[in-house]
Scaffold this active site. Structure first.
Site, PDB file in Angstrom:
ATOM      1  N   ILE A  98       7.415 -11.404  14.524  1.00 10.27           N
ATOM      2  CA  ILE A  98       7.792 -12.754  14.960  1.00 10.27           C
ATOM      3  C   ILE A  98       9.296 -12.956  14.784  1.00 10.27           C
ATOM      4  CG2 ILE A  98       5.542 -13.779  14.436  1.00 10.27           C
ATOM      5  CD1 ILE A  98       6.947 -15.101  11.956  1.00 10.27           C
ATOM      6  N   ASP A  99       9.925 -12.134  13.921  1.00 11.24           N
ATOM      7  CA  ASP A  99      11.342 -12.357  13.586  1.00 11.24           C
ATOM      8  C   ASP A  99      12.278 -11.988  14.741  1.00 11.24           C
ATOM      9  OD1 ASP A  99      10.270 -12.935  11.114  1.00 11.24           O
ATOM     10  OD2 ASP A  99      10.795 -10.997  10.240  1.00 11.24           O
ATOM     11  N   GLY A 136       0.795  -1.221   0.000  1.00  9.83           N
ATOM     12  CA  GLY A 136       0.000   0.000   0.000  1.00  9.83           C
ATOM     13  C   GLY A 136       0.826   1.270   0.000  1.00  9.83           C
ATOM     14  N   GLY A 161       6.800  -3.465  12.681  1.00  7.68           N
ATOM     15  CA  GLY A 161       8.179  -3.951  12.630  1.00  7.68           C
ATOM     16  C   GLY A 161       9.076  -2.876  12.040  1.00  7.68           C
TER      17      GLY A 161
END
Ligand code: F6P
Length: 358
Positions: free
Chosen positions: A138-139, A74, A114
């Protein structure tokens, strides 16, 4: 006072816990909370948002995903490189979004994201927006925070996958390879691999050779172990230094993947063992957050509201030494937090004969 909240980039278990924390803390202060849908896109006129009260967030702690929706594409997808390489969100888009913020009278905007989304948040802060960042991925690869929520849930999916691969691998005397997420950081592979009793863990941070991996697997075979588990981080570079990608994501961040199959094929060739590869994929991002991620997410949300009260804009909630605190957003997005190859946790893994292929 009206506080806004949005989450953008990939979803992550624990996002709803952050929303619950922000909304609950805001209500306790007598503020109104507004959630914007699909990240920054919800700010574009006429605005896509909803008022949120504690009743609206009742019961969402246990839900994966995000009740607000999200996107990693986007108008606001900013991050492509580091520092000066970073693509900026066009000014015309920023100005349009700011009109919505002003019309709604938002006094603080909590951006849960993130690396990429927080880079956008920093750009907006530098233009005077009352932005507060909350680290999400999650990283687990964000600088300036010892942990992000979502990581623990992703690791538990890896461990569940490995536990399952262990039994079928043993039955068939196979080498089972599991490719896991994490982009350029090996945290999910390292923690998931260690907790799931992997015998080989291949990370982006530690260059490996197929010969070393095969040597280790043959040594295990000679010792009487008929099956082995291999975890490969999606960002692990093959010995020729290449990162395996699926496509270039139309000008955005390249999608990583494919190294697991390469590793499996090489293992089969060099060891003669029957080998199978599983790519865990988005199973790691979905589903119920672990209790740790629920609590961490909720605490992050509460801290974000507290920073809003203090007017501490341009800061990001951060987790350090078991405490939730804050740091400038800029510190978190300058570079990725990667595994140091000689760190204690890697040495502990080596001590129990886990091979890193080096
Ligand atoms: O950054 C989180 C993450 O899940 C990475 O580990 C993975 O490479 C990527 O997002 C996948 O993105 P997408 O959902 O766009 O396929």
């Amino acid at each position: 006072m009206r506080i806004g909240i949005l989450n953008c980039g990939g979803d992550c278990p624990g996002l709803n816990a952050v929303i619950h924390g922000v909304v609950g803390a805001a209500a306790a202060k007598g503020w109104e909370a507004i959630g914007f849908r699909d990240g920054f896109e919800g700010l574009l006129p006429p605005g896509d948002f909803q008022f949120l009260t504690p009743k609206d967030t009742e019961g969402i702690l246990k839900q994966g995903g995000t009740i607000l929706g999200t996107t990693n594409k986007g108008n606001f997808a900013a991050k492509l490189g580091t520092d000066d390489d970073v693509a900026k969100v066009p000014q015309e888009i920023v100005d349009r979004a700011k009109r919505t913020l002003d019309q709604l009278g938002i006094g603080a905007l909590v951006v849960v994201g993130g690396d990429g989304s927080l880079t956008t948040a920093q750009q907006l802060y530098e233009q005077g927006w009352p932005v507060i960042g909350v680290p999400k991925t999650i990283d687990n690869d964000l600088k300036a925070t010892a942990m992000t929520f979502g990581f623990d849930s992703a690791v538990s999916s890896v461990v569940d996958g490995l536990d399952r691969l262990h039994t079928t691998g043993q039955s068939h005397k196979r080498v089972m390879v599991l490719e896991v997420m994490g982009r350029h950081a090996g945290w999910i592979a390292l923690w998931g691999g260690m907790a799931g009793a992997a015998n080989v863990i291949l990370l982006p941070e530690i260059p490996f050779s197929y010969e070393k991996v095969a040597e280790h697997l043959k040594k295990r075979e000679a010792m009487g172990y008929t099956s082995s588990l291999v975890v490969v981080a999606e960002g692990a570079k093959s010995p020729d230094g290449e990162i395996s990608t699926i496509d270039d994501n139309s000008g955005g961040q390249a999608r990583l993947g494919g190294i697991g199959e390469q590793v499996a094929a090489q293992i089969a060739e060099l060891t003669g063992k029957e080998t199978r590869c599983t790519t865990l994929g988005h199973v790691q991002r979905g589903g119920t957050p672990t209790p740790l991620d629920r609590i961490l997410g909720m605490r992050f949300g509460v801290m974000a509201a507290q920073l809003a009260e203090e007017g501490a804009f341009g800061r990001m909630v951060s987790y350090q030494s078991y405490h939730v605190d804050s740091v400038p957003i800029k510190e978190a997005v300058m570079e990725l937090r990667l595994i140091e190859p000689d760190t204690e946790v890697v040495r502990a893994a080596r001590a129990v004969d886990i091979c890193f292929g080096d």
